[in-house]
Write an enzyme that holds these catalytic residues in place. Structure first.
Site, mmCIF file in Angstrom:
data_model
loop_
_atom_site.group_PDB
_atom_site.id
_atom_site.type_symbol
_atom_site.label_atom_id
_atom_site.label_comp_id
_atom_site.label_asym_id
_atom_site.label_seq_id
_atom_site.Cartn_x
_atom_site.Cartn_y
_atom_site.Cartn_z
ATOM 1 N N TRP A 224 0.817 -1.218 0.000
ATOM 2 C CA TRP A 224 0.000 0.000 0.000
ATOM 3 C C TRP A 224 0.849 1.266 0.000
ATOM 4 O O TRP A 224 0.578 2.206 -0.744
ATOM 5 C CB TRP A 224 -0.991 -0.010 1.165
ATOM 6 C CG TRP A 224 -1.991 -1.114 1.050
ATOM 7 C CD1 TRP A 224 -2.159 -2.166 1.906
ATOM 8 C CD2 TRP A 224 -2.954 -1.326 0.000
ATOM 9 N NE1 TRP A 224 -3.162 -2.993 1.460
ATOM 10 C CE2 TRP A 224 -3.664 -2.504 0.300
ATOM 11 C CE3 TRP A 224 -3.278 -0.627 -1.167
ATOM 12 C CZ2 TRP A 224 -4.681 -2.997 -0.520
ATOM 13 C CZ3 TRP A 224 -4.296 -1.118 -1.977
ATOM 14 C CH2 TRP A 224 -4.978 -2.287 -1.652
ATOM 15 N N LYS B 255 -11.925 -1.807 7.145
ATOM 16 C CA LYS B 255 -11.119 -2.792 7.880
ATOM 17 C C LYS B 255 -11.498 -2.802 9.357
ATOM 18 O O LYS B 255 -11.849 -3.815 9.903
ATOM 19 C CB LYS B 255 -9.632 -2.501 7.710
ATOM 20 C CG LYS B 255 -9.236 -2.347 6.239
ATOM 21 C CD LYS B 255 -8.267 -3.356 5.735
ATOM 22 C CE LYS B 255 -8.217 -3.415 4.211
ATOM 23 N NZ LYS B 255 -7.536 -2.298 3.575
ATOM 24 N N ASP C 135 -1.367 6.616 6.680
ATOM 25 C CA ASP C 135 -2.447 5.742 6.209
ATOM 26 C C ASP C 135 -2.691 4.728 7.323
ATOM 27 O O ASP C 135 -1.908 3.822 7.549
ATOM 28 C CB ASP C 135 -2.004 5.035 4.915
ATOM 29 C CG ASP C 135 -3.027 4.009 4.424
ATOM 30 O OD1 ASP C 135 -4.058 3.820 5.098
ATOM 31 O OD2 ASP C 135 -2.784 3.405 3.353
HETATM 32 C C1 LIG Z 1 -6.952 -1.868 2.231
HETATM 33 C C2 LIG Z 1 -5.930 -0.805 2.298
HETATM 34 C C3 LIG Z 1 -5.860 0.225 1.351
HETATM 35 C C4 LIG Z 1 -6.771 0.290 0.143
HETATM 36 O O1 LIG Z 1 -8.048 0.605 0.521
HETATM 37 P P1 LIG Z 1 -9.199 0.793 -0.561
HETATM 38 O O2 LIG Z 1 -10.344 1.200 0.294
HETATM 39 O O3 LIG Z 1 -9.418 -0.528 -1.233
HETATM 40 O O4 LIG Z 1 -8.790 1.841 -1.514
HETATM 41 C C5 LIG Z 1 -4.904 1.210 1.532
HETATM 42 N N1 LIG Z 1 -4.055 1.195 2.571
HETATM 43 C C6 LIG Z 1 -4.089 0.204 3.490
HETATM 44 C C7 LIG Z 1 -3.113 0.221 4.620
HETATM 45 C C8 LIG Z 1 -5.019 -0.818 3.383
HETATM 46 O O5 LIG Z 1 -5.045 -1.805 4.298
#
Ligand SMILES: *Cc1c(COP(=O)(O)O)cnc(C)c1O
Length: 356
Positions: free
Chosen positions: A101, A192, A168
């Site tokens: 990511w 998540k 993030d």
């Molecule tokens: C799942 C995830 C993403 C991507 O998320 P989307 O909602 O599918 O765009 C980005 N960063 C991290 C750390 C993730 O776990």
């Protein structure tokens, strides 16, 4: 058969949240209307949005220097929106490349300005977090991924720098006590640890905005979203509602201290089981192990398939490793009960005994 939901995302949510969300779709708060049928500028929805924002501020212990936004799109949208709003064409942003990511994030940033990768753990398949690396003092910001969902590493101490931190936190937001004030911008896709897919939480320290020359399309412009109070256009109403319910649930359960205690207990049980059984191997550096996503392998690759087949047979959902990593990944988000981790560890013991 009881199912144990170890999905990496979208992932397990508290049962109480699902029940309330289901009721709201049929009859929101005894109004006789579905939540899906009411306007986003009604008092009803304004209250939901305000409740969600207040809960975020309460859990993060933030003052009015920060704004809370609920925006469209997943975290992937933020890979673009962050540099579009913060990084001038000739300026440089620092990025940590510690996983799938974070790697995507810095590549998107390159479309807007200069990027310097200051930490990179790809030399060992992203199985550790870099420490003690230099960060240029004049970098516009430093971006890192607090929990690497795919590789199973987590920052247990955030980078120490005077440069504004951008995090993030998609896969470990609200999972433990965190010094959120260390960050100037925090974003997380909700699906998540916080709710349903379709909405991003973005928390911004206002002083970092308004410093670049690039024209920004209105819908991408953080400042304009702040002025509109997250209601520039129709927000993802249902996804915001589910986040609001989950945030309330976290507070009711005892807040981040309690989430942290539970997540520590769950992850310790799992890692101790992996370490105790020679059949399994967790190659991630021990001090960087994620409390949310545990990634491990069977020492004999021929046993991977029978192990995953047994997991499936016993109702262990979503434990196959990410497609580029392989092996096993067990995600243990806030809503996952201890008994699911216990059931998984019992299964590991049984499998190990059979194949010893
Ligand atoms: C799942 C995830 C993403 C991507 O998320 P989307 O909602 O599918 O765009 C980005 N960063 C991290 C750390 C993730 O776990």
């Amino acid at each position: 058969m009881k199912l144990h939901n170890f999905n990496s995302g979208p992932s397990i949510l508290p049962q109480a949240v699902l029940t309330q969300a289901a009721e709201a779709i049929i009859n929101y708060n005894q109004t006789g209307l579905s939540l899906l049928e009411i306007g986003h500028r009604t008092n009803w929805f304004q209250e939901i949005l305000q409740d969600a924002k207040d809960s975020v501020k309460q859990l993060m212990e933030l003052d009015d220097a920060y704004e809370v936004l609920f925006l469209h799109g997943g975290a992937t949208t933020q890979f673009m929106q962050v540099p579009m709003n913060l990084l001038d064409t000739k300026a440089t942003a620092a990025y940590c490349d510690n996983g799938v990511w974070g790697n995507k994030a810095f590549k998107e940033a390159k479309l807007f300005g200069n990027v310097q990768v200051v930490a990179d753990s790809s030399d060992r398949q992203y199985r550790y977090i870099n420490k003690g690396f230099p960060i240029p003092e004049d970098a516009t910001y430093l971006h890192f991924t607090s929990n690497n969902t795919v590789e199973g590493t987590q920052w247990h101490t955030y980078p120490d720098t005077h440069v504004p931190l951008v995090a993030d936190m998609s896969s470990d937001i609200f999972s433990r006590p965190t010094d959120f004030k260390k960050c100037a911008l925090i974003y997380a896709g909700a699906q998540k640890n916080m709710g349903a897919a379709g909405v991003n939480l973005v928390v911004i320290k206002k002083e970092i905005l308004g410093k670049i020359n690039r024209p920004i399309p209105t819908i991408m412009n953080y400042q304009k979203h702040i002025e509109a109070g997250s209601l520039m256009n129709t927000p993802p109403v249902f996804a915001v509602y589910v986040s609001m319910l989950t945030l309330r649930w976290i507070i009711e359960q005892g807040g981040l201290a309690e989430m942290g205690r539970r997540n520590k207990t769950k992850s310790e049980l799992l890692y101790n089981t992996i370490d105790a059984l020679p059949l399994f191997d967790a190659p991630v550096a021990k001090e960087d192990r994620s409390q949310m996503n545990a990634v491990f392998f069977l020492n004999d690759p021929a046993l991977e398939e029978p192990f995953l087949a047994l997991c499936k047979q016993e109702g262990m959902i979503g434990v196959k490793g990410y497609r580029t990593v392989g092996g096993v990944r067990v995600s243990m988000y806030n809503a996952l009960p201890m008994e699911s981790v216990q059931a998984f560890c019992d299964l590991m013991h049984a499998f190990a005994q059979k194949h010893a």
